[in-house]
Design a protein around this motif. Structure first.
Motif, PDB file in Angstrom:
ATOM      1  N   UNK A 396       1.008  -1.093  -0.123  1.00 16.32           N
ATOM      2  CA  UNK A 396       0.172   0.051   0.085  1.00 16.32           C
ATOM      3  C   UNK A 396       0.866   1.101  -0.303  1.00 16.32           C
ATOM      4  N   UNK A 397       1.788   1.335   0.787  1.00 16.39           N
ATOM      5  CA  UNK A 397       2.896   2.370   0.550  1.00 16.39           C
ATOM      6  C   UNK A 397       3.368   2.619  -0.634  1.00 16.39           C
ATOM      7  N   UNK A 398       3.860   1.628  -1.166  1.00 16.26           N
ATOM      8  CA  UNK A 398       4.358   1.785  -2.757  1.00 16.26           C
ATOM      9  C   UNK A 398       3.232   2.340  -3.621  1.00 16.26           C
ATOM     10  N   UNK A 399       2.066   2.032  -3.630  1.00 19.87           N
ATOM     11  CA  UNK A 399       0.805   2.514  -4.134  1.00 19.87           C
ATOM     12  C   UNK A 399       0.667   3.687  -3.936  1.00 19.87           C
ATOM     13  N   UNK A 400       0.676   4.364  -2.863  1.00 22.58           N
ATOM     14  CA  UNK A 400       0.517   5.738  -2.538  1.00 22.58           C
ATOM     15  C   UNK A 400       1.714   6.624  -2.998  1.00 22.58           C
ATOM     16  N   UNK A 401       2.888   6.077  -2.808  1.00 18.30           N
ATOM     17  CA  UNK A 401       3.993   6.944  -3.180  1.00 18.30           C
ATOM     18  C   UNK A 401       3.838   6.952  -4.831  1.00 18.30           C
ATOM     19  N   UNK A 402       3.631   6.014  -5.468  1.00 19.45           N
ATOM     20  CA  UNK A 402       3.298   6.119  -6.999  1.00 19.45           C
ATOM     21  C   UNK A 402       2.235   7.018  -7.351  1.00 19.45           C
ATOM     22  N   UNK A 403       1.317   7.048  -6.785  1.00 12.61           N
ATOM     23  CA  UNK A 403       0.017   7.891  -6.664  1.00 12.61           C
ATOM     24  C   UNK A 403       0.555   9.619  -6.694  1.00 12.61           C
ATOM     25  N   UNK A 404       1.331   9.628  -5.473  1.00 10.42           N
ATOM     26  CA  UNK A 404       1.860  10.953  -5.080  1.00 10.42           C
ATOM     27  C   UNK A 404       2.919  11.476  -6.174  1.00 10.42           C
ATOM     28  N   UNK A 405       3.342  10.719  -7.142  1.00  6.64           N
ATOM     29  CA  UNK A 405       4.388  11.253  -8.233  1.00  6.64           C
ATOM     30  C   UNK A 405       3.224  12.263  -9.079  1.00  6.64           C
ATOM     31  N   UNK A 406       1.856  11.948  -9.092  1.00 10.17           N
ATOM     32  CA  UNK A 406       1.325  12.898  -9.960  1.00 10.17           C
ATOM     33  C   UNK A 406      -0.083  13.342  -9.542  1.00 10.17           C
ATOM     34  N   UNK A 407      -0.447  12.611  -8.304  1.00 13.39           N
ATOM     35  CA  UNK A 407      -1.758  13.066  -7.715  1.00 13.39           C
ATOM     36  C   UNK A 407      -1.793  14.186  -6.738  1.00 13.39           C
ATOM     37  N   UNK A 408      -1.468  15.535  -7.363  1.00 13.45           N
ATOM     38  CA  UNK A 408      -1.306  16.598  -6.612  1.00 13.45           C
ATOM     39  C   UNK A 408      -1.823  17.656  -7.446  1.00 13.45           C
ATOM     40  N   UNK A 409      -2.290  18.744  -6.938  1.00 13.60           N
ATOM     41  CA  UNK A 409      -2.767  20.085  -7.616  1.00 13.60           C
ATOM     42  C   UNK A 409      -1.829  20.645  -8.207  1.00 13.60           C
ATOM     43  N   UNK A 410      -1.369  20.882  -9.462  1.00 11.72           N
ATOM     44  CA  UNK A 410      -0.287  21.310 -10.124  1.00 11.72           C
ATOM     45  C   UNK A 410      -0.148  23.081  -9.633  1.00 11.72           C
ATOM     46  N   UNK A 411       0.755  23.476  -9.485  1.00 12.44           N
ATOM     47  CA  UNK A 411       0.997  25.094  -9.032  1.00 12.44           C
ATOM     48  C   UNK A 411       0.226  25.889  -9.938  1.00 12.44           C
ATOM     49  N   UNK A 412       0.609  25.874 -11.466  1.00 13.22           N
ATOM     50  CA  UNK A 412      -0.165  26.650 -12.249  1.00 13.22           C
ATOM     51  C   UNK A 412      -1.574  26.609 -12.156  1.00 13.22           C
ATOM     52  N   UNK A 413      -2.150  25.681 -11.830  1.00 12.68           N
ATOM     53  CA  UNK A 413      -3.720  25.349 -11.770  1.00 12.68           C
ATOM     54  C   UNK A 413      -4.223  26.209 -10.399  1.00 12.68           C
ATOM     55  N   UNK A 414      -3.219  26.007  -9.468  1.00 10.86           N
ATOM     56  CA  UNK A 414      -3.586  26.861  -7.969  1.00 10.86           C
ATOM     57  C   UNK A 414      -3.708  28.163  -8.550  1.00 10.86           C
ATOM     58  N   UNK A 415      -2.503  28.753  -9.155  1.00 14.37           N
ATOM     59  CA  UNK A 415      -2.269  30.194  -9.556  1.00 14.37           C
ATOM     60  C   UNK A 415      -3.554  30.652 -10.403  1.00 14.37           C
ATOM     61  N   UNK A 416      -4.116  29.758 -11.222  1.00 12.61           N
ATOM     62  CA  UNK A 416      -5.010  30.041 -12.302  1.00 12.61           C
ATOM     63  C   UNK A 416      -6.315  30.579 -11.155  1.00 12.61           C
ATOM     64  N   UNK A 417      -6.526  29.640 -10.224  1.00  8.94           N
ATOM     65  CA  UNK A 417      -7.906  29.815  -9.529  1.00  8.94           C
ATOM     66  C   UNK A 417      -7.622  31.184  -8.845  1.00  8.94           C
ATOM     67  N   UNK A 418      -6.282  31.492  -8.111  1.00  9.41           N
ATOM     68  CA  UNK A 418      -6.259  32.761  -7.511  1.00  9.41           C
ATOM     69  C   UNK A 418      -6.563  33.978  -8.475  1.00  9.41           C
ATOM     70  N   UNK A 419      -5.844  33.873  -9.733  1.00  8.05           N
ATOM     71  CA  UNK A 419      -6.300  35.000 -10.517  1.00  8.05           C
ATOM     72  C   UNK A 419      -7.606  35.068 -11.175  1.00  8.05           C
ATOM     73  N   UNK A 420      -8.464  33.847 -11.376  1.00  9.21           N
ATOM     74  CA  UNK A 420      -9.641  33.953 -11.641  1.00  9.21           C
ATOM     75  C   UNK A 420     -10.655  34.504 -10.595  1.00  9.21           C
ATOM     76  N   UNK A 421     -10.407  34.329  -9.418  1.00 12.35           N
ATOM     77  CA  UNK A 421     -10.912  34.829  -8.256  1.00 12.35           C
ATOM     78  C   UNK A 421     -10.941  36.557  -8.064  1.00 12.35           C
ATOM     79  N   UNK A 422      -9.391  36.990  -8.356  1.00 11.78           N
ATOM     80  CA  UNK A 422      -9.301  38.243  -8.548  1.00 11.78           C
ATOM     81  C   UNK A 422      -9.749  39.042  -9.812  1.00 11.78           C
ATOM     82  N   UNK A 423      -9.922  38.278 -10.808  1.00 16.54           N
ATOM     83  CA  UNK A 423     -10.494  38.738 -12.039  1.00 16.54           C
ATOM     84  C   UNK A 423     -12.014  38.991 -11.693  1.00 16.54           C
TER      85      UNK A 423
END
Length: 502
Positions: A396-423
């Motif tokens: 299970x630990x290997x599965x989660x570590x492999x998922x963590x390689x791609x299973x997160x919110x990319x920074x540009x998507x976070x920035x896009x949400x912030x900018x959309x809120x400001x606009x």
């Protein structure tokens, strides 16, 4: 007349049944209408079950031990505030099972995802967009990892979202009880993580931008939310006074944190030229700036000058470290501002990486073995506070570590949400047909909260752990901002709300 009364009674009964959601048919329609959220909740729950299977009873970080000890002593004045031990740990530890702490925090994670979705639906956001905004906190692997730690971050996120939800739950002006609840939740968040002090900016903006009333009454409402915000802090300060630490909320190690922020960039020659005191010069690192460590080293490593250089007899070590920080800021204001801005921008990187001078990223990664840190025995902790012996299931630990390689919110998507809120807050797009009154302020509040919290975190040091509030705030701001920018046809109730006299 009798027929009219019977008809009215029947309509009232049908309305009551509809409002309570009674009957399997209504439940099925609700599931079909919100199927995207149900899929995400199922996936999020499955990932949390996998995390529980991978690590028993919970993950124990360096800070976890301090939190557990604080639950016994309730002594203020240290690096970690008392809010997390008092509000969560003290209620669960009597059951003698640390796994229950992780379970409660995983439930809070799922509740936050559902809460973001429900809040956005209240603002007439498209269901697919509301579901997308709830996905980061439900599916992000770094969120899963921190929820399984005996750490304060999950409770802090929940209080943060709760305060925003109290302000924004009713489109238009929130009620006085909602204003009071918001201030209280924000104040409690500060007792969980000191960085929450930035939320006072959100509290002020909420009254100025959201509350619709004459100016004289608005001043009273502002005083109300600030009083509710300050109430937990006053209680905390009173407890500190009782323990002989003085009537204050600020941490006793604030000097260390300020020193750690500026030590990597301090210009020793410039301090000498400016006539800085001898104790300030002695605290300046001897290495060239390009060869220095990062803030984490200068705050925590035993070899750091913050631990090895003696303070003058006329002041404490914390006062000396604080004095050093003030001198560097006054002598190099632009350098300090650039360092904070640089660390703020790191959170928007496309992939999760960390510089050699940052807090190691591996601390927030799933490990194939049960993680242990130098000087701390997790088995001793579980024997003392309850729970199964620390263990990791490798598969299970290997599965989660492999998922963590791609299973997160990319920074540009976070920035896009912030900018959309400001606009959206700036009034661009089709705001007048986008939803209920007050949508511009609704876009702005989570954006301001995210910017304020991440800036205050960057003023201390960069760590991917400190970026986790963005999973709650920027998707929320982005969904509201997109709704304001592209618009959505109003329902009859919304048209009535917008056209009705105030």
């Amino acid at each position: 007349m009798a027929t009219a009364l019977v008809t009215a009674a029947r309509e009232r009964l049908l309305e009551r049944r509809g409002s309570t959601g009674a009957g399997p048919g209504e439940a099925w329609r609700m599931c079909r209408r919100h199927w995207a959220l149900l899929v995400l909740l199922t996936a999020g729950a499955t990932l949390r079950i996998a995390t529980h299977a991978a690590y028993q009873p919970a993950l124990i970080y360096i800070d976890s031990i301090r939190y557990l000890e604080l639950t016994r002593t309730l002594e203020p004045g240290g690096l970690n505030p008392l809010g997390y031990p008092v509000l969560l740990l003290s209620w669960i530890l009597p059951f003698r099972d640390l796994a229950l702490v992780a379970l409660v925090q995983h439930v809070l994670g799922l509740a936050m995802g559902a809460g973001i979705y429900a809040l956005l639906i209240r603002w007439n956001v498209r269901r697919w967009l509301a579901a997308a905004a709830s996905a980061p906190v439900l599916l992000d692997a770094y969120q899963l990892q921190i929820e399984h730690n005996i750490m304060s971050d999950t409770l802090f996120q929940a209080l943060l979202l709760g305060g925003l939800a109290a302000l924004l739950w009713s489109p238009g002006s929130p009620s006085l009880p909602a204003i009071s609840a918001s201030g209280l939740l924000f104040g409690l968040a500060v007792t969980v993580r000191s960085v929450g002090m930035a939320l006072v900016v959100v509290a002020v903006c909420a009254v100025v931008l959201v509350w619709r009333s004459p100016r004289r009454r608005r001043i009273g409402v502002l005083a109300l939310i600030l009083a509710c915000f300050a109430a937990p802090l006053l209680l905390y300060s009173s407890w500190s006074l009782y323990y002989g630490k003085g009537f204050r909320f600020s941490s006793a190690v604030s000097g260390t944190l300020l020193y750690a922020r500026v030590a990597p960039i301090a210009d020793c020659d410039g301090l000498r030229a400016a006539g800085a005191p001898d104790h300030v010069i002695r605290l300046c690192p001897r290495e060239p700036i390009a060869a220095r460590q990062g803030p984490d080293y200068y705050a925590h490593d035993p070899g750091s000058p913050s631990h090895t250089v003696a303070a003058p007899r006329s002041m404490t070590r914390q006062e000396a470290l604080y004095d050093f920080g003030v001198h560097v800021i006054l002598n190099q204001p632009l350098d300090v501002a650039y360092a904070v801005a640089h660390d703020f921008a790191k959170g928007f990187a496309p992939v999760r990486t960390a510089a050699s001078t940052d807090v190691p990223l591996e601390r927030w990664r799933f490990q194939e073995r049960y993680p242990a840190y130098s000087g701390h025995d997790p088995a001793q902790i579980t024997r003392e506070y309850g729970g199964e012996p620390p263990a990791a299931d490798a598969s299970w630990a290997r599965f989660l570590r492999g998922y963590q390689d791609f299973g997160y919110m990319p920074g540009p998507l976070s920035a896009a949400g912030m900018i959309a809120g400001l606009l959206g807050a700036a009034g661009l797009g089709r705001r007048r047909t986008a939803g209920p009154p007050g949508l511009r302020a609704a876009c702005l509040l989570p954006s301001i909260a995210g910017i304020a919290l991440l800036t205050m975190s960057a003023a201390s040091m960069f760590s991917w752990r400190y970026q986790l509030p963005a999973l709650v705030l920027f998707p929320l701001a982005g969904a509201l901002g997109v709704t304001a920018l592209i618009g959505k046809p109003e329902s009859p109730d919304q048209r009535h709300l917008r056209s009705s006299p105030r």
